[in-house]
Scaffold this motif. Structure first.
Motif, PDB file in Angstrom:
ATOM      1  N   ARG A  21       1.423  -5.610 -11.430  1.00  0.00           N
ATOM      2  CA  ARG A  21       1.690  -6.133 -10.083  1.00  0.00           C
ATOM      3  C   ARG A  21       1.147  -5.185  -9.026  1.00  0.00           C
ATOM      4  NH1 ARG A  21       7.984  -8.057 -10.361  1.00  0.00           N
ATOM      5  NH2 ARG A  21       7.697  -9.664 -11.939  1.00  0.00           N
ATOM      6  N   LEU A  22       1.379  -3.895  -9.221  1.00  0.00           N
ATOM      7  CA  LEU A  22       0.903  -2.905  -8.271  1.00  0.00           C
ATOM      8  C   LEU A  22      -0.618  -2.917  -8.209  1.00  0.00           C
ATOM      9  CD1 LEU A  22       1.625  -0.622  -6.323  1.00  0.00           C
ATOM     10  CD2 LEU A  22       1.585   0.943  -8.262  1.00  0.00           C
ATOM     11  N   GLY A  23      -1.266  -3.025  -9.370  1.00  0.00           N
ATOM     12  CA  GLY A  23      -2.726  -3.090  -9.403  1.00  0.00           C
ATOM     13  C   GLY A  23      -3.238  -4.328  -8.690  1.00  0.00           C
ATOM     14  N   ALA A  24      -2.549  -5.462  -8.884  1.00  0.00           N
ATOM     15  CA  ALA A  24      -2.968  -6.695  -8.211  1.00  0.00           C
ATOM     16  C   ALA A  24      -2.783  -6.566  -6.704  1.00  0.00           C
ATOM     17  CB  ALA A  24      -2.172  -7.879  -8.756  1.00  0.00           C
ATOM     18  N   GLN A  25      -1.678  -5.945  -6.274  1.00  0.00           N
ATOM     19  CA  GLN A  25      -1.440  -5.768  -4.842  1.00  0.00           C
ATOM     20  C   GLN A  25      -2.492  -4.844  -4.232  1.00  0.00           C
ATOM     21  OE1 GLN A  25       2.552  -4.360  -4.408  1.00  0.00           O
ATOM     22  NE2 GLN A  25       3.460  -6.398  -4.629  1.00  0.00           N
ATOM     23  N   ARG A  26      -2.841  -3.782  -4.940  1.00  0.00           N
ATOM     24  CA  ARG A  26      -3.858  -2.863  -4.440  1.00  0.00           C
ATOM     25  C   ARG A  26      -5.221  -3.559  -4.343  1.00  0.00           C
ATOM     26  NH1 ARG A  26      -2.472   2.690  -7.755  1.00  0.00           N
ATOM     27  NH2 ARG A  26      -0.675   3.275  -6.485  1.00  0.00           N
ATOM     28  N   ALA A  27      -5.532  -4.348  -5.344  1.00  0.00           N
ATOM     29  CA  ALA A  27      -6.803  -5.064  -5.324  1.00  0.00           C
ATOM     30  C   ALA A  27      -6.832  -6.043  -4.161  1.00  0.00           C
ATOM     31  CB  ALA A  27      -7.025  -5.798  -6.643  1.00  0.00           C
ATOM     32  N   LEU A  28      -5.718  -6.729  -3.946  1.00  0.00           N
ATOM     33  CA  LEU A  28      -5.632  -7.677  -2.844  1.00  0.00           C
ATOM     34  C   LEU A  28      -5.735  -6.934  -1.514  1.00  0.00           C
ATOM     35  CD1 LEU A  28      -5.153 -10.619  -1.999  1.00  0.00           C
ATOM     36  CD2 LEU A  28      -2.720 -10.108  -1.970  1.00  0.00           C
ATOM     37  N   HIS A  29      -5.081  -5.811  -1.386  1.00  0.00           N
ATOM     38  CA  HIS A  29      -5.104  -5.028  -0.153  1.00  0.00           C
ATOM     39  C   HIS A  29      -6.522  -4.468   0.098  1.00  0.00           C
ATOM     40  CE1 HIS A  29      -3.651  -2.506   3.034  1.00  0.00           C
ATOM     41  NE2 HIS A  29      -4.159  -1.410   2.451  1.00  0.00           N
ATOM     42  N   ASN A  30      -7.235  -4.035  -0.966  1.00  0.00           N
ATOM     43  CA  ASN A  30      -8.576  -3.496  -0.790  1.00  0.00           C
ATOM     44  C   ASN A  30      -9.581  -4.589  -0.383  1.00  0.00           C
ATOM     45  OD1 ASN A  30      -7.777  -0.937  -1.406  1.00  0.00           O
ATOM     46  ND2 ASN A  30      -8.378  -1.046  -3.569  1.00  0.00           N
TER      47      ASN A  30
END
Length: 142
Positions: A129-138
């Protein structure tokens, strides 16, 4: 053909004869100690495999004959209780307690292992989830 097959046959025969001698000596030892005659007990005492004992016809027949004799003859120690019986009773009690402690220990380890596996699963899910959020934020911030 390399090697000498006759030498191999002779070595195998010597090895088998040595194992038979150990099995006979083990039988004498079991009889001397007045223990129950079993294939497993003989294998442990003589240092031979169960497979060898079952495949070696003379040893197998001797074990079966001695076991039959032993079962048909009542042991005098069983008829008259001795001081050693109380010691064996203590050993049985302690063995039962130890067995119960081991069972509880295994159950506890199993429960802890399951909890650890669940925690690893939750950790993995949170990382994803954290990786997906970071990818979305980037991708949102140029």
């Amino acid at each position: 053909m390399r090697g000498n097959p006759d030498n191999l046959r002779q070595a195998a025969a010597r090895k088998s004869a040595a194992a038979q001698a150990r099995a006979e000596q083990g039988l004498h030892e079991i009889i001397r100690r007045n223990e129950p005659i079993t294939f497993r007990g003989l294998a442990r005492t003589a240092g031979v495999s169960l497979d060898f004992l079952y495949r070696c016809t003379p040893i197998r027949q001797r074990v079966q004959q001695l076991r039959d004799q032993q079962q048909s003859t009542p042991t005098p120690a069983a008829a008259t209780p001795t001081r050693g019986d109380s010691a064996s009773s203590v050993v049985r009690t302690l063995t039962a307690q130890l067995t119960e402690l081991k069972r509880r220990h295994r159950d506890e380890i199993s429960a802890l292992t399951q909890a650890l596996e669940a925690a690893h699963g939750e950790n993995l899910e949170l990382r994803r989830r954290l990786g997906a959020q970071r990818a979305l934020h980037n991708t949102e911030t140029p």
